[in-house]
Enzyme design. Structure first.
Site, mmCIF file in Angstrom:
data_model
loop_
_atom_site.group_PDB
_atom_site.id
_atom_site.type_symbol
_atom_site.label_atom_id
_atom_site.label_comp_id
_atom_site.label_asym_id
_atom_site.label_seq_id
_atom_site.Cartn_x
_atom_site.Cartn_y
_atom_site.Cartn_z
ATOM 1 N N LYS A 22 0.832 -1.209 0.000
ATOM 2 C CA LYS A 22 0.000 0.000 0.000
ATOM 3 C C LYS A 22 0.864 1.256 0.000
ATOM 4 C CE LYS A 22 -2.778 0.828 3.702
ATOM 5 N NZ LYS A 22 -2.552 2.210 4.176
ATOM 6 N N SER A 23 1.886 1.286 0.838
ATOM 7 C CA SER A 23 2.745 2.479 0.915
ATOM 8 C C SER A 23 3.426 2.741 -0.432
ATOM 9 C CB SER A 23 3.820 2.284 1.984
ATOM 10 O OG SER A 23 3.236 2.242 3.258
ATOM 11 N N ARG A 27 2.797 5.961 -3.361
ATOM 12 C CA ARG A 27 3.937 6.756 -3.827
ATOM 13 C C ARG A 27 4.155 6.574 -5.323
ATOM 14 N NH1 ARG A 27 4.333 5.584 1.471
ATOM 15 N NH2 ARG A 27 5.648 6.840 2.852
ATOM 16 N N GLY A 91 -4.752 8.131 5.450
ATOM 17 C CA GLY A 91 -3.819 9.091 6.035
ATOM 18 C C GLY A 91 -2.623 9.320 5.122
ATOM 19 N N ARG A 119 -8.074 12.939 12.402
ATOM 20 C CA ARG A 119 -6.651 12.613 12.588
ATOM 21 C C ARG A 119 -5.789 13.878 12.454
ATOM 22 N NH1 ARG A 119 -5.304 7.318 9.223
ATOM 23 N NH2 ARG A 119 -3.368 7.530 10.379
ATOM 24 N N GLN A 167 5.072 9.242 7.083
ATOM 25 C CA GLN A 167 4.138 10.096 6.343
ATOM 26 C C GLN A 167 4.599 11.549 6.384
ATOM 27 O OE1 GLN A 167 0.172 9.384 7.812
ATOM 28 N NE2 GLN A 167 0.045 7.377 6.841
ATOM 29 N N ASP A 305 2.224 -0.848 12.084
ATOM 30 C CA ASP A 305 0.933 -1.281 11.543
ATOM 31 C C ASP A 305 0.596 -2.730 11.928
ATOM 32 O OD1 ASP A 305 0.513 1.175 10.413
ATOM 33 O OD2 ASP A 305 1.272 0.606 8.437
ATOM 34 N N ARG A 336 -6.140 2.684 18.155
ATOM 35 C CA ARG A 336 -5.822 1.241 18.168
ATOM 36 C C ARG A 336 -5.425 0.738 19.547
ATOM 37 N NH1 ARG A 336 -2.887 0.695 12.296
ATOM 38 N NH2 ARG A 336 -4.836 0.659 11.107
HETATM 39 C C1 S3P Z 1 2.774 4.931 6.221
HETATM 40 C C2 S3P Z 1 3.387 5.304 7.382
HETATM 41 C C3 S3P Z 1 2.902 4.951 8.727
HETATM 42 C C4 S3P Z 1 1.894 3.807 8.675
HETATM 43 C C5 S3P Z 1 0.892 3.995 7.582
HETATM 44 C C6 S3P Z 1 1.573 4.087 6.220
HETATM 45 C C7 S3P Z 1 3.345 5.381 4.934
HETATM 46 O O1 S3P Z 1 2.277 6.075 9.304
HETATM 47 O O2 S3P Z 1 1.247 3.672 9.909
HETATM 48 O O3 S3P Z 1 -0.020 2.907 7.573
HETATM 49 O O4 S3P Z 1 2.963 4.856 3.883
HETATM 50 O O5 S3P Z 1 4.205 6.273 4.970
HETATM 51 P P1 S3P Z 1 3.154 7.149 10.130
HETATM 52 O O6 S3P Z 1 4.272 7.492 9.279
HETATM 53 O O7 S3P Z 1 2.275 8.319 10.406
HETATM 54 O O8 S3P Z 1 3.534 6.418 11.387
#
Ligand code: S3P
Length: 424
Positions: A22-23, A27, A91, A119, A167, A305, A336
């Site tokens: 997903k990350s 990107r 997020g 958030r 993030q 996560d 959580r």
């Molecule tokens: C993510 C970073 C994490 C993670 C989120 C995905 C990302 O959040 O919890 O599910 O893709 O950069 P944080 O960077 O706010 O901890």
């Protein structure tokens, strides 16, 4: 409300593939939308979060073609969107896009669902404002979505993250592409490195240290990309295989880069029979007897996560498992810490919360886990963790709000059901 019931114990055997990471998927779409040449993304996550980012870059002017195979070809070029963009539950989508768009010469409004609107966004607004960005949030102190971004010329900064957050780091690094002069981000501990890995692959000048990264502004030329499987989704299956009797499971082609495999180390310390093939990215796990361990605050960002599913492992283990520094978990898709405590009560494991430390006293073996009803609170990872608890325990687990799994893993319920049928 969507609910599904899972009953066990079911041996988990064979091979599993999980959605694309997903990350990386978020990107890949964002960086491709900046490129001058079309680039093809293979294995993109099909979760709702990534679909939202796909629709967002399209609304902003990128041209997308989706082949029958699911491959997505993106021709970049962002011009701005007239209407607010709805990032749903994501997020990563809203925070990274805010950084990506801050330095363009158009205005954008980014919004999301009820969870996103609660958030914290001040964590990205503060460093981006330091770069010269104009981002107006909502709520009393302007720190919540919807966010209105008025494009402005940006300057490079040096920013030290007050919290370990990939993030926030990524929002600043994406803004840095359009800033005047280089931008450096320092981190308290290393977090996932996808943004810097992918910008480097796209020919962006950058320098990486152990806990810092510097990006120089410039054009991006993203290569085609094969998105590997998501370790955070693999974790559900792997914990399931450790806990269910007579299990031996291989999850295929998983991303093995920095700050994503922390859960494998944690499970290894708990006594799990788990191993990684670094050539193929396959991860194998077998039924194991687990004991407690301590996950330190420095280690937590590497498995942030995975805490909901590691909590299921801890609930089944012998002895205490300690998670330190869990404060950030209170501002994820749901709180959580509270959601995990609720789930543990249903499972019959003892849970103590002292500030940012969570201590779980396990029941000693998976068959002794209790059944009942767990509400996902609209959180995909809580829904999947509770489902696995149902599959490995001998009770029956009703997961309310199971449809939240569509956020990151739409086929999870069906894939689990398939495993159930295969072993009957
Ligand atoms: C993510 C970073 C994490 C993670 C989120 C995905 C990302 O959040 O919890 O599910 O893709 O950069 P944080 O960077 O706010 O901890």
């Amino acid at each position: 409300m969507s609910a599904r019931t899972f009953s066990g114990p079911i041996p988990l055997q064979g091979r599993v593939t999980v959605p694309g990471d997903k990350s990386i998927s978020h990107r890949a779409l964002m960086i491709a939308s900046l490129g001058e040449r079309p680039c093809t993304i293979r294995g993109l996550s099909n979760g709702d979060d990534v679909v939202r980012t796909r629709l967002a870059v399209e609304a902003l002017g990128a041209q997308l073609e989706v082949a029958e195979s699911g491959d997505v070809t993106v021709a970049g070029g962002l011009r701005g969107a007239r209407d607010p963009i709805d990032l749903g539950n994501s997020g990563t989508g809203i925070r990274l896009l805010a950084g990506l768009l801050a330095g363009f010469d158009f205005n954008t409004t980014l919004d999301g669902d009820a969870s996103i609107r609660q958030r914290p966004m001040d964590r990205i607004i503060a460093p981006l404002a330091e770069m010269g960005a104009s981002i107006t949030g909502s709520g009393g102190d302007g720190s919540l979505a919807p966010l209105t971004i008025e494009g402005r010329p940006l300057r490079g900064i040096e920013y030290t993250l007050p919290i370990a957050s990939a993030q926030v780091k990524s929002a600043v690094l994406l803004a840095a592409l359009r800033a005047k002069g280089p931008t450096t981000v320092n981190e308290p501990v290393p977090t996932r490195a996808h943004t810097e890995e992918m910008l480097a692959a796209a020919g962006v000048r950058l320098e990486r240290g152990d806990c810092s990264v510097t990006v120089w502004p410039g054009d991006v030329d993203p290569p085609d990309i094969d998105v590997p499987g998501d370790p955070s989704q693999a974790a559900f299956w792997l914990v399931g295989a450790c806990l269910a009797p007579a299990s031996h499971l291989i999850v295929e082609n998983i991303y093995l880069g920095p700050a994503r495999g922390g859960f494998i180390e944690v499970l290894g310390r708990m006594g799990a029979d788990i191993s990684v093939d670094s050539e193929t990215g396959d991860i194998r796990a077998k039924s194991s007897e687990l004991g407690g361990t301590r996950v330190t605050a420095d280690e937590l960002p590497g498995c942030i996560d995975e805490v909901p599913i590691l909590a299921v492992a801890a609930a089944a283990a012998e002895g205490d498992t300690v998670f330190e520094g869990v404060g950030e978990l209170r501002v994820k898709e749901t709180d959580r810490v509270a959601a995990v405590a609720e789930m543990l009560a249903v499972l019959g494991a003892r849970c103590q919360i002292d500030g940012d430390t969570l201590v779980i006293t396990g029941v000693g073996r998976a068959e002794a886990l209790g059944g009942g009803t767990v509400d996902s609170r609209g959180d995909h990872r809580m829904a999947m963790a509770a489902a696995i608890a149902g599959v490995v325990g001998s009770g029956s687990m009703r997961v309310e709000g199971f449809a939240a799994t569509k956020t990151s893993y739409p086929s999870f319920g069906d894939d689990l059901r398939l495993k159930e049928e295969q072993t009957q």
